[in-house]
Design an enzyme around this catalytic site. Structure first.
Site, PDB file in Angstrom:
ATOM      1  N   PHE A  37      60.745  12.083  41.112  1.00 32.55           N
ATOM      2  CA  PHE A  37      61.474  11.523  39.961  1.00 32.55           C
ATOM      3  C   PHE A  37      62.512  12.558  39.484  1.00 32.55           C
ATOM      4  CE2 PHE A  37      57.020  10.121  39.817  1.00 32.55           C
ATOM      5  CZ  PHE A  37      57.148   8.749  39.876  1.00 32.55           C
ATOM      6  N   ASP A  63      63.989  10.355  44.302  1.00 33.45           N
ATOM      7  CA  ASP A  63      64.214   9.424  43.188  1.00 33.45           C
ATOM      8  C   ASP A  63      64.549   8.069  43.788  1.00 33.45           C
ATOM      9  OD1 ASP A  63      65.012   9.959  39.926  1.00 33.45           O
ATOM     10  OD2 ASP A  63      65.626   8.041  40.800  1.00 33.45           O
ATOM     11  N   SER A  64      64.112   7.006  43.143  1.00 34.96           N
ATOM     12  CA  SER A  64      64.389   5.678  43.710  1.00 34.96           C
ATOM     13  C   SER A  64      65.856   5.286  43.512  1.00 34.96           C
ATOM     14  CB  SER A  64      63.472   4.633  43.075  1.00 34.96           C
ATOM     15  OG  SER A  64      63.622   4.670  41.675  1.00 34.96           O
ATOM     16  N   ALA A 121      58.681   6.668  44.762  1.00 34.65           N
ATOM     17  CA  ALA A 121      57.778   7.826  44.689  1.00 34.65           C
ATOM     18  C   ALA A 121      56.411   7.517  45.296  1.00 34.65           C
ATOM     19  CB  ALA A 121      57.609   8.241  43.226  1.00 34.65           C
ATOM     20  N   ASP A 133      57.373  13.872  37.253  1.00 36.87           N
ATOM     21  CA  ASP A 133      57.943  13.641  35.921  1.00 36.87           C
ATOM     22  C   ASP A 133      58.482  12.215  35.851  1.00 36.87           C
ATOM     23  OD1 ASP A 133      58.908  14.001  33.358  1.00 36.87           O
ATOM     24  OD2 ASP A 133      60.773  14.950  34.013  1.00 36.87           O
ATOM     25  N   CYS A 189      55.983  11.127  29.422  1.00 38.80           N
ATOM     26  CA  CYS A 189      56.879  11.114  28.261  1.00 38.80           C
ATOM     27  C   CYS A 189      56.683   9.834  27.450  1.00 38.80           C
ATOM     28  CB  CYS A 189      58.337  11.268  28.697  1.00 38.80           C
ATOM     29  SG  CYS A 189      58.893   9.950  29.762  1.00 38.80           S
TER      30      CYS A 189
HETATM   31  N1  SAH Z   1      62.558  14.891  36.013  1.00 36.32           N
HETATM   32  C1  SAH Z   1      63.844  14.448  35.551  1.00 36.32           C
HETATM   33  C2  SAH Z   1      63.749  13.250  34.624  1.00 36.32           C
HETATM   34  C3  SAH Z   1      63.034  12.057  35.210  1.00 36.32           C
HETATM   35  S1  SAH Z   1      63.576  10.541  34.571  1.00 36.32           S
HETATM   36  C4  SAH Z   1      64.597  15.589  34.904  1.00 36.32           C
HETATM   37  O1  SAH Z   1      64.025  16.677  34.690  1.00 36.32           O
HETATM   38  O2  SAH Z   1      65.767  15.415  34.598  1.00 36.32           O
HETATM   39  C5  SAH Z   1      62.763   9.416  35.588  1.00 36.32           C
HETATM   40  C6  SAH Z   1      63.421   9.167  36.941  1.00 36.32           C
HETATM   41  O3  SAH Z   1      62.502   8.422  37.720  1.00 36.32           O
HETATM   42  C7  SAH Z   1      64.709   8.349  36.919  1.00 36.32           C
HETATM   43  O4  SAH Z   1      65.744   9.072  37.518  1.00 36.32           O
HETATM   44  C8  SAH Z   1      64.384   7.092  37.731  1.00 36.32           C
HETATM   45  O5  SAH Z   1      65.455   6.670  38.568  1.00 36.32           O
HETATM   46  C9  SAH Z   1      63.224   7.530  38.575  1.00 36.32           C
HETATM   47  N2  SAH Z   1      62.280   6.500  39.015  1.00 36.32           N
HETATM   48  C10 SAH Z   1      61.807   5.448  38.307  1.00 36.32           C
HETATM   49  N3  SAH Z   1      60.890   4.766  39.027  1.00 36.32           N
HETATM   50  C11 SAH Z   1      60.770   5.409  40.215  1.00 36.32           C
HETATM   51  C12 SAH Z   1      59.975   5.207  41.380  1.00 36.32           C
HETATM   52  N4  SAH Z   1      59.092   4.205  41.448  1.00 36.32           N
HETATM   53  N5  SAH Z   1      60.099   6.080  42.408  1.00 36.32           N
HETATM   54  C13 SAH Z   1      60.973   7.113  42.344  1.00 36.32           C
HETATM   55  N6  SAH Z   1      61.754   7.328  41.260  1.00 36.32           N
HETATM   56  C14 SAH Z   1      61.662   6.506  40.220  1.00 36.32           C
END
Ligand code: SAH
Length: 396
Positions: free
Chosen positions: A230, A252-253, A282, A300, A340
């Site tokens: 993520f 990231d997706s 993920a 995260d 979060c």
């Molecule tokens: N760790 C990051 C913030 C994460 S925000 C930082 O420090 O800046 C959450 C992220 O998860 C987003 O970018 C979103 O695109 C991604 N996301 C949401 N669902 C997901 C999934 N199923 N698999 C992978 N990424 C995902």
């Protein structure tokens, strides 16, 4: 704001002033007895008890929260209210040592935590990015922008509408610069540079709240093979690379997030051959990867429980995600795991991680317990303001 005009008066039901006497900044709709008909969403109102005692002043809105209190014990706000509060917020960030040439990226206003319910302001170098989460703050945006441009170094203000606001009638979404014309979009956090896309990015464009936790990660990353799950704009990845990680993989997706991550790695480490990125889900990535591939994993995710109704499924999501990481992380590995979701308490999160650990039957120790940084302060009378929780675990 006209300080002399008497504000419309909202009278509370009998006994409903109790939480306000303890400075909790919200009036719930069930507590409202009377309100003049002409009051519109976003207006300032003066709140009084059933018996007529003054409580204070706040922004009225329709919904389960009827008033967000801006000031207790007063009958109106001073003319320079926003300048006072924003000036105090700036002084606090200065005292925290966050305003430096190698750190020009921080949260200046964190809603209730800075006594400005409904308002968020993040600073990215000379640009302040403003989000209003209440109609009242939305209508005050020009006063807020005026106060922000009085701060040293702030040359422009970008306003980004919260899409969940009830936009209708006289409440129109705004996504534009509302002061100044400075357009740099590279900000520096602890000496690392980040492209910030406040126009199209999530929230204000960057997750400032992980700054201290990224720094801790940097200290633990040396020689490790890191998976940043993520990754969004790649904050943790860039810190891991500076910390001497052998390899960093970012997942990231969202393809856009991956492009931002790649750009940020390139900005700090041109031609870096220790980083790879993958635009994929993920859960799928964790299922497909070989056990023992990584000895430092960061989880995260976005808030799995955005409201109380989603709590049960959200908690299950955290358990499933963490279980996969426990199953695959190398012996002697370190897991950074976060939530979060505001409705998920520290204890609830820890219990899910505990269950996931037990399921893997591995030896797991807690090294650090993490939270949001000091530029996301929690008003002690508003515990709901505490939302970020994290654990750093040593897995054998
Ligand atoms: N760790 C990051 C913030 C994460 S925000 C930082 O420090 O800046 C959450 C992220 O998860 C987003 O970018 C979103 O695109 C991604 N996301 C949401 N669902 C997901 C999934 N199923 N698999 C992978 N990424 C995902």
């Amino acid at each position: 704001m006209d300080q002399n005009a008497a504000l419309p008066v909202l009278r509370l039901r009998k006994g409903k002033e109790e939480s306000l006497e303890r400075f909790h900044p919200w009036v719930f709709s069930g507590a409202v007895l009377e309100l003049p008909e002409e009051v519109r969403e976003g207006d300032l109102v003066r709140v009084i008890t059933f018996g007529g005692d003054n409580v204070g002043v706040g922004h009225y809105q329709i919904g389960s929260i009827a008033v967000r209190m801006l000031e207790f014990g007063e009958e109106h706000l001073p003319a320079d209210f926003f300048w006072q509060r924003i000036g105090e917020a700036w002084k606090l960030r200065e005292a925290l040592g966050l305003i430096r040439p190698d750190n020009n990226c921080f949260r200046l206003v964190h809603g209730e935590g800075d006594f400005l319910p409904g308002l968020v302001v993040d600073i990215y170098d000379g640009t302040a990015v403003v989000q209003a989460h209440s109609p009242g703050m939305h209508f005050c945006r020009m006063e807020i922008a005026e106060a922000l441009t009085r701060l040293p170094g702030i040359r422009s203000v970008y306003y980004k509408s919260d899409t969940t606001l009830p936009f209708k009638a006289d409440l129109h979404p705004v996504n534009d610069y509302i002061a100044g014309s400075f357009r740099s979009s590279v900000a520096t956090e602890n000496g690392l540079q980040f492209n910030i896309d406040w126009l199209r990015g999530q929230k204000t464009g960057f997750f400032v709240d992980q700054r201290d936790n990224r720094r801790l990660l940097e200290q633990l990353a040396s020689g490790r093979e890191v998976l940043n799950m993520f990754c969004y704009t790649g904050g943790f990845s860039v810190y891991a690379l500076r910390g001497g990680a052998k390899r960093v993989d970012s997942v990231d997706s969202s393809g856009k997030a991956i492009a931002l991550t790649d750009a940020n790695v390139e900005l700090n480490f041109p031609g870096c051959d220790r980083h790879r990125s993958f635009a994929t889900d993920a859960f799928k990535y964790l299922d497909d990867m070989k056990p023992g591939e990584y000895d430092l994993i960061i989880l995260d995710p976005p808030a799995f429980a955005k409201h109380r109704g989603a709590l049960k499924n959200g908690l299950m999501g955290y358990r499933r995600l963490n279980a996969k990481a426990f199953e695959k992380i190398r012996k002697g590995g370190i897991l950074f795991t976060f939530s979060c979701s505001q409705v998920v308490t520290k204890e609830m999160f820890r219990l899910q991680v505990f269950s996931a650990a037990a399921q893997s039957r591995r030896k797991v120790r807690i090294l650090h317990q993490l939270t949001q940084p000091a530029d996301h302060p929690v008003n002690i009378y508003h515990p709901e303001g505490e939302y970020l929780k994290g654990l750093v675990l040593y897995v054998e």
